[in-house]
Write a protein that holds these residues in place. Structure first.
Motif, short mmCIF file in Angstrom:
data_model
loop_
_atom_site.label_atom_id
_atom_site.label_comp_id
_atom_site.label_asym_id
_atom_site.label_seq_id
_atom_site.Cartn_x
_atom_site.Cartn_y
_atom_site.Cartn_z
N GLU A 1 4.96 22.55 38.14
CA GLU A 1 5.86 22.09 39.20
C GLU A 1 7.29 22.05 38.71
O GLU A 1 7.55 21.82 37.53
N ARG A 2 8.19 22.24 39.66
CA ARG A 2 9.63 22.06 39.41
C ARG A 2 10.12 21.11 40.49
O ARG A 2 9.96 21.39 41.68
N GLU A 3 10.64 19.98 40.08
CA GLU A 3 11.15 18.96 41.00
C GLU A 3 10.10 18.57 42.04
O GLU A 3 10.39 18.44 43.22
N GLY A 4 8.86 18.44 41.60
CA GLY A 4 7.78 18.00 42.46
C GLY A 4 7.17 19.07 43.35
O GLY A 4 6.23 18.80 44.09
N LEU B 1 7.42 23.56 32.19
CA LEU B 1 6.42 23.04 31.25
C LEU B 1 7.07 22.08 30.27
O LEU B 1 6.49 21.04 29.93
N SER B 2 8.27 22.41 29.81
CA SER B 2 8.98 21.53 28.88
C SER B 2 9.31 20.20 29.52
O SER B 2 9.15 19.14 28.91
N VAL B 3 9.76 20.24 30.78
CA VAL B 3 10.08 19.00 31.50
C VAL B 3 8.82 18.17 31.69
O VAL B 3 8.86 16.94 31.59
N GLU B 4 7.69 18.84 31.93
CA GLU B 4 6.42 18.13 32.12
C GLU B 4 5.84 17.60 30.82
O GLU B 4 4.83 16.91 30.82
#
Length: 130
Positions: free
Chosen positions: A70-73, A24-27
C-alpha cells in the motif's frame, strides 16, 4: 540483463519497482526483502491473469501466500509468494499484480517475453512502441 537473458523487473518497469520498494520501506519490510524485490527477474505477463500480472518466477511456481503493498493506505500491488512447507519463510515472490491502475507499457528498449500456458517463453516482443 541477466546471464540467462531475462531482464530484471526493475529494468522493464523501473517506476513500478521504485514505488513498490519505497512503499515496502515505509511499511517496515526487511531490507533483504526489498533487495530481493529489486533483483527479481521478469518472466513476462501472466497469460491467464492479464497484462497487469507480471511474472517474477516461472509460470506454475506455487504461490500459496499473498501480501498487499500500500501507498498512503491505498493498495498499489499484490505480491504472490511461494513459502516453505511450514509457511514461515518466503522462498520467492512469484508475481506482482498491479492494482493501482497505472499504465504498464514498460521500457521500450527492454523486451517482454510472452509466456504460453506451458510456461515456455514465446516470441520476444517490445512492451511499448519506440
Amino acid at each position: 540483463m541477466t546471464s540467462d537473458r531475462r531482464p530484471r523487473l526493475a529494468d522493464v518497469f523501473p517506476g513500478l519497482v521504485s514505488d513498490i520498494v519505497q512503499a515496502l520501506s515505509v511499511e517496515g519490510a526487511a531490507e533483504s526483502f526489498t533487495t530481493t524485490f529489486k533483483n527479481l527477474l521478469f518472466y513476462g505477463r501472466c497469460p491467464s491473469c492479464g497484462p497487469r500480472c507480471l511474472l517474477t518466477a516461472p509460470l506454475g511456481t506455487p504461490s500459496p501466500a499473498m501480501t498487499v503493498v500500500e501507498r498512503e493506505g491505498e493498495p498499489i500491488a499484490l505480491l504472490s509468494l511461494d513459502v516453505d512447507p511450514a509457511g514461515k519463510t518466503i522462498v520467492t515472490i512469484t508475481h506482482v499484480e498491479v492494482v493501482d491502475g497505472r499504465h504498464l507499457g514498460g521500457r521500450p528498449d527492454v523486451r517482454d517475453r510472452r509466456v504460453d500456458d506451458r510456461g515456455a517463453s514465446g516470441t520476444d516482443r517490445p512492451t511499448a512502441k519506440a
